[in-house]
Design an enzyme around this catalytic site. Structure first.
Site, short mmCIF file in Angstrom:
data_model
loop_
_atom_site.label_atom_id
_atom_site.label_comp_id
_atom_site.label_asym_id
_atom_site.label_seq_id
_atom_site.Cartn_x
_atom_site.Cartn_y
_atom_site.Cartn_z
N GLY A 45 0.84 -1.20 0.00
CA GLY A 45 0.00 0.00 0.00
C GLY A 45 0.86 1.24 0.00
CG HIS A 149 -0.66 1.10 7.18
ND1 HIS A 149 0.29 0.61 8.07
CD2 HIS A 149 -0.01 1.98 6.38
CE1 HIS A 149 1.46 1.20 7.81
NE2 HIS A 149 1.31 2.02 6.80
CD GLU A 150 -1.36 2.42 2.68
OE1 GLU A 150 -0.93 3.59 2.63
OE2 GLU A 150 -0.63 1.45 2.96
NI NI Z 1 2.58 3.25 5.65
#
Ligand code: NI
Length: 182
Positions: A45, A149-150
């Site tokens: 990602g 997370h993104e």
């Molecule tokens: Ni990251």
């Protein structure tokens, strides 16, 4: 084009990114470059602030491991993982569901560091696409984790912010050194 990945200590990683209001040719090129950059770095990602652009845009590809999720629904229908990969999205909205789960994470903006992060193990993600359509994705496993997370990146949040106090303490010195190196 492979772009330089911004490293820990750079203020752009702490910005609350602005929504993408219009999908211009520049945005499309940026997304293509982000995918190329992510693959080159062997990541799953990458968010726009990681290449120095404070916009709510991110890419994900976890197709290398079909076993990394146990279910996937796209707009309410069962779907195959590879049918939505690579995933490019703007202005995501996440609903966190499911039990909390610990798993190891790393980040292309924090070199040589991996640590256990606890997060809900499933999400319902509303992901506007470049063509104006919207993907509603319900899933778990690595894809749910990558989406969280993104999306965190777009809010200036890094995975190290979500570590247990003991883990945070143990990596403090290393983080300070990384920040100094820029
Ligand atoms: Ni990251």
């Amino acid at each position: 084009m492979i772009l330089p990945i911004v490293q820990y200590g750079h203020p752009v990683l702490r910005e609350r990114c602005k929504p993408v209001e219009e999908v211009t040719e520049e945005i499309r090129t940026l997304a293509a470059d982000m995918l190329e950059t992510m693959y080159d770095a062997n990541g799953v990602g990458l968010a726009a602030p990681q290449i120095g652009v404070a916009l709510r845009l991110a890419v994900i590809d976890v197709a290398h491991d079909p076993e990394c999720i146990s279910f996937l629904k796209v707009n309410g229908e069962d779907a195959a993982l590879e049918s939505i990969m690579p995933l490019i999205f703007i202005n995501p909205e996440l609903e966190l569901v499911g039990e909390k789960e610990r798993d190891t994470e790393g980040c292309l903006s924090i070199r040589d560091m991996r640590a256990e992060v606890t997060r809900p193990n499933a999400v319902k993600a509303t992901l506007p696409q470049f063509d104006g359509s919207v993907l509603v994705i319900e899933t778990d496993g690595l894809l749910a984790r990558a989406l969280q997370h993104e999306t965190d990146h777009l809010n200036g949040v890094l995975f190290i912010d979500r570590l247990s106090p003991a883990t945070k303490l143990s990596i403090k010195r290393k983080l300070r050194r990384l920040a100094a190196e820029g």
